[in-house]
Enzyme design. Structure first.
Site, PDB file in Angstrom:
ATOM      1  N   CYS A 368       0.818  -1.206   0.000  1.00  0.00           N
ATOM      2  CA  CYS A 368       0.000   0.000   0.000  1.00  0.00           C
ATOM      3  C   CYS A 368       0.858   1.265   0.000  1.00  0.00           C
ATOM      4  CB  CYS A 368      -0.992  -0.031   1.157  1.00  0.00           C
ATOM      5  SG  CYS A 368      -2.430   1.000   0.816  1.00  0.00           S
ATOM      6  N   HIS A 495      -3.536  -4.918   0.307  1.00  0.00           N
ATOM      7  CA  HIS A 495      -3.033  -5.437   1.592  1.00  0.00           C
ATOM      8  C   HIS A 495      -3.175  -6.960   1.612  1.00  0.00           C
ATOM      9  CE1 HIS A 495      -2.433  -1.687   3.844  1.00  0.00           C
ATOM     10  NE2 HIS A 495      -3.493  -1.228   3.214  1.00  0.00           N
ATOM     11  N   GLU A 497      -1.745  -9.032   3.237  1.00  0.00           N
ATOM     12  CA  GLU A 497      -1.560  -9.601   4.588  1.00  0.00           C
ATOM     13  C   GLU A 497      -2.889  -9.956   5.250  1.00  0.00           C
ATOM     14  OE1 GLU A 497      -0.907  -6.496   3.694  1.00  0.00           O
ATOM     15  OE2 GLU A 497      -1.276  -5.021   5.276  1.00  0.00           O
TER      16      GLU A 497
END
Ligand code: GLN
Length: 531
Positions: A368, A495, A497
């Protein structure tokens, strides 16, 4: 009280039921007045977790998703703000037909309605409802009252209560104390709730005499007093509860069959996390919230997942970039992650770290904000665009390579107005990113940002060698970038993650750590050769 790991306990307990082949879901109640977690400072509450539907929620929902491998929605996070907003809207519509609108029954009814609706929609056999906050707090009282009523309505055989409390051990005395647990149970009973199991957070497993004492004073069977000691990894906690007999005793209590649990490869990964291979891989994460590890919880977990798959010993260093004048601090690092972030503080240090990774062939993963800064770094250092920057960091930059989209310019309200949630990206054939995603043409990842790569600079950046390997399906938004010829220089506007799982690490993290491990191997060889 907060900080005991209620989220980890809820997720782990949920996992023990899932391992018994029940379909399980989980809800989080946050008694604060905020509508959602979107505007929280990461210093205060840890990570803001983003769901597929674009809601910004408490980080515990990330644990639920990781432990249960399910996809949650905004309705799985109930806050005082959401409940009151709906009740007040109903009152304004006249839906209460002239009645006085009160906490009991109107607020409590709304809480129960939200819980039931979400649980029914998920069609789960077992729903875990985590009531955040502390027993006795004014703000959690309506929620405790609501779940008390829920048991009354659904039947005792269908609703069980589990309390998590602290059993401290003062180092000088060396004795496990149960008074806080006892007082906590008394307060809970004052709210009309008798816990069916009591989980005691303590440094070490509880001594049996301590268990006996809690059982006697708190009116529960001895096997319902459960140790929750420090563990090497949170993923081990389901096995702790198995050993303590918690899932069996709760299944019993709810009249549910308790078959042998099946954990699949989960167990193997926990073993690897606890006893990793000999190769230590040093990874630095730059960021300004480094004082609070929880601010980057999902990145931490994604790296643990990747390390468990590769069998390497992960040495994660969190680096504050605010004062990082140069990249000396990054010596001996096998990989650098530049995570998401907001605002200009510390950005020059991050840009320096990215440049250091690019020039020295150090594996780099930008997430990001890290993606945006990688574009700025490339524009400055390779395209010669002086002071190129995001307009978020420098409103006066002569080269706004990252800028607001027109539809973001007019926005006044800050809550829930970013580009949020899952968006697809089309990956270009033949790119490293596409290979990392197993050749997939379209990938979905979650987003949380306002700024974008400025289209006016895309051609110039690409001519200079930067490859935008993934774009929004209409081609307008840059989603992934990579640098051919570099061992691993990959970044994404998304993102990834938020979607990593222990059994299924996020592809970019896995690829990044593989490259970093390669570098660690070479580094060690070089060291040996010079010795
Ligand atoms: N501040 C940047 C933006 O709003 C990046 C956000 C982030 O890293 N999550 O676009």
């Amino acid at each position: 009280m907060s900080g005991l790991g209620k989220g980890g306990v809820t997720s782990s307990l949920a996992r023990t039921f899932a391992a018994r082949q029940y379909s399980v879901t989980a809800l989080k109640i946050d008694p604060y007045i905020n509508i959602d977690a979107g505007l929280f400072s990461p210093y205060e509450h840890g990570e803001v977790f983003v769901l597929d539907d674009g809601s910004e929620v408490d980080q515990d929902l990330g644990n639920y998703e990781r432990f249960l491998d399910i996809t949650l929605t905004r309705d799985h996070n109930i806050t005082t703000g959401k409940v009151y907003r709906e009740v007040i809207a109903k009152e304004r519509r006249g839906d209460y037909l002239g009645k006085t609108v009160q906490i009991i029954p109107h607020i409590t009814d709304m809480i129960k309605e939200r819980i039931s609706k979400t649980a029914e929609r998920d069609d789960a056999d077992i729903t875990l409802i985590e009531v955040g906050g502390t027993v006795g707090d004014i703000e959690s009282m309506p929620f405790l009252e609501a779940v008390r009523q829920l048991q009354r309505e659904k039947g005792r055989e269908n609703v069980a209560f589990v309390l998590l409390a602290l059993a401290p051990e003062l180092s000088v005395v060396g004795e496990q104390k149960t008074k806080p647990v006892q007082h906590s149970v008394h307060t809970l009973m004052g709210a009309g709730i008798q816990p069916d199991a009591i989980i005691c957070r303590s440094r070490r497993p509880l001594d049996s005499s301590v268990k006996k004492k809690v059982a006697l004073f708190c009116n529960v069977p001895e096997d319902a007093v459960i140790s929750d000691p420090d563990v090497g990894t949170i993923y081990e906690l389901p096995f702790v509860f198995e050993e303590e007999g918690l899932p069996n005793s709760l299944c019993n209590r709810l009249g549910a069959f308790s078959p042998n649990p099946l954990y699949g490869p989960w167990k193997k990964y926990v073993k690897t996390i606890k006893a990793p291979g000999k190769l230590t891989v040093k990874v630095a994460v730059t960021g300004k919230y480094t004082s609070l590890r929880d601010s980057y919880l999902s990145i931490h977990e994604s790296m643990i997942h990747a390390a468990a798959h590769l069998g390497v010993d992960l040495d994660l260093a969190w680096m504050e970039t605010t004062d990082m004048a140069d990249s000396v601090a990054l010596e001996g690092t096998d990989g650098i992650i530049v995570p998401g972030g907001f605002g200009s503080r510390g950005t020059e240090g991050k840009i320096a770290a990215i440049g250091h990774a690019r020039e020295n062939g150090i594996p780099f993963l930008g997430l990001c904000f890290g993606f945006q800064l990688a574009v700025a770094e490339y524009a400055r250092a390779v395209c010669g665009l002086e002071r190129a920057n995001s307009t978020e960091n420098d409103a006066e930059t002569p080269h706004p390579v990252i800028d607001l989209l027109p539809d973001q310019r007019e926005i006044q309200d800050m809550g829930g107005t970013m580009r949020l949630g899952t968006y697809p990206a089309t990956l270009a054939p033949g790119t490293q990113v596409r290979a990392l995603y197993g050749g997939a043409e379209i990938v979905d990842e979650r987003h949380r940002h306002r700024y974008e790569v400025n289209h006016a600079y895309v051609e110039q950046l690409e001519k200079a060698g930067l490859v935008f390997s993934g774009r929004s399906p209409d081609g307008n938004l840059m989603e992934f970038l990579e640098l051919p010829g570099h061992p691993f220089f990959v970044a994404t506007q998304a993102h990834p993650e938020f979607k990593s799982r222990l059994e299924r690490p996020a592809p970019l993290f896995l690829g990044f750590l593989k490259a970093a491990a390669e570098r660690a191997r070479t580094r060690l060889k070089g060291k040996k050769a010079t010795e």
